[in-house]
Design a protein around this motif. Structure first.
Motif, PDB file in Angstrom:
ATOM      1  N   ASN A  77       0.814  -1.219   0.000  1.00 12.87           N
ATOM      2  CA  ASN A  77       0.000   0.000   0.000  1.00 12.87           C
ATOM      3  C   ASN A  77       0.846   1.268   0.000  1.00 12.87           C
ATOM      4  OD1 ASN A  77      -2.325  -1.514   0.036  1.00 12.87           O
ATOM      5  ND2 ASN A  77      -2.442  -1.555   2.265  1.00 12.87           N
ATOM      6  N   ILE A  78       2.132   1.127   0.100  1.00 14.47           N
ATOM      7  CA  ILE A  78       3.023   2.289   0.086  1.00 14.47           C
ATOM      8  C   ILE A  78       3.262   2.691  -1.361  1.00 14.47           C
ATOM      9  CG2 ILE A  78       5.318   3.132   0.698  1.00 14.47           C
ATOM     10  CD1 ILE A  78       5.332   1.027   2.939  1.00 14.47           C
ATOM     11  N   ALA A  79       3.074   3.953  -1.648  1.00 18.12           N
ATOM     12  CA  ALA A  79       3.254   4.442  -3.013  1.00 18.12           C
ATOM     13  C   ALA A  79       4.733   4.452  -3.370  1.00 18.12           C
ATOM     14  CB  ALA A  79       2.685   5.853  -3.143  1.00 18.12           C
ATOM     15  N   SER A  80       5.000   4.274  -4.655  1.00 26.11           N
ATOM     16  CA  SER A  80       6.392   4.332  -5.088  1.00 26.11           C
ATOM     17  C   SER A  80       6.882   5.775  -4.989  1.00 26.11           C
ATOM     18  CB  SER A  80       6.523   3.831  -6.522  1.00 26.11           C
ATOM     19  OG  SER A  80       5.944   4.752  -7.411  1.00 26.11           O
ATOM     20  N   GLN A  81       8.166   5.951  -5.028  1.00 27.61           N
ATOM     21  CA  GLN A  81       8.729   7.283  -4.878  1.00 27.61           C
ATOM     22  C   GLN A  81       8.282   8.202  -6.022  1.00 27.61           C
ATOM     23  OE1 GLN A  81      12.714   7.094  -3.694  1.00 27.61           O
ATOM     24  NE2 GLN A  81      12.804   9.233  -3.090  1.00 27.61           N
ATOM     25  N   GLU A 116       5.376   8.196  -7.382  1.00 33.37           N
ATOM     26  CA  GLU A 116       3.987   8.570  -7.149  1.00 33.37           C
ATOM     27  C   GLU A 116       3.817   9.504  -5.951  1.00 33.37           C
ATOM     28  OE1 GLU A 116       2.446   4.667  -6.565  1.00 33.37           O
ATOM     29  OE2 GLU A 116       1.989   4.362  -8.679  1.00 33.37           O
ATOM     30  N   GLU A 117       4.816   9.595  -5.119  1.00 31.98           N
ATOM     31  CA  GLU A 117       4.732  10.432  -3.915  1.00 31.98           C
ATOM     32  C   GLU A 117       4.685  11.914  -4.297  1.00 31.98           C
ATOM     33  OE1 GLU A 117       4.626  10.003  -0.537  1.00 31.98           O
ATOM     34  OE2 GLU A 117       4.375   7.848  -0.808  1.00 31.98           O
ATOM     35  N   THR A 118       3.886  12.661  -3.567  1.00 34.58           N
ATOM     36  CA  THR A 118       3.885  14.110  -3.766  1.00 34.58           C
ATOM     37  C   THR A 118       5.134  14.695  -3.126  1.00 34.58           C
ATOM     38  OG1 THR A 118       2.600  14.375  -1.772  1.00 34.58           O
ATOM     39  CG2 THR A 118       1.369  14.276  -3.831  1.00 34.58           C
ATOM     40  N   PRO A 119       5.715  15.723  -3.711  1.00 38.72           N
ATOM     41  CA  PRO A 119       6.925  16.284  -3.153  1.00 38.72           C
ATOM     42  C   PRO A 119       6.655  16.905  -1.801  1.00 38.72           C
ATOM     43  CG  PRO A 119       6.221  17.520  -5.092  1.00 38.72           C
ATOM     44  CD  PRO A 119       5.294  16.369  -4.940  1.00 38.72           C
TER      45      PRO A 119
END
Length: 73
Positions: free
Chosen positions: A60-64, A66-69
């Motif tokens: 469930n952890i988003a990939s880097q 996909e992460e918002t800055p």
């Protein structure tokens, strides 16, 4: 008589060598059979693991990417 004794000795020596070679061939054959058994077992295990990996759900952890800055950007 000397030649006959030499021939008998040579035949006995050859028979001994053949007996040892037959034993060695049987031992090598058994080792080969065991290795094939082990390889078949490992291939089955590898197929099982590959199947499990295909069914594996991503976390469930988003990939880097996909992460918002962070706010300081």
């Amino acid at each position: 008589m000397q030649i006959q004794q030499m021939l008998e000795n040579r035949i006995a020596e050859l028979e001994t060598k053949v007996a040892f070679q037959e034993q060695l061939l049987e031992e090598l054959n058994q080792a080969l059979v065991q290795q094939q058994f082990d390889m078949d077992k490992m291939q089955m295990q590898l197929r099982y693991i590959a199947g499990k990996l295909k069914d594996f759900q991503p976390s469930n952890i988003a990939s880097q990417a996909e992460e918002t800055p962070p706010p300081h950007y």
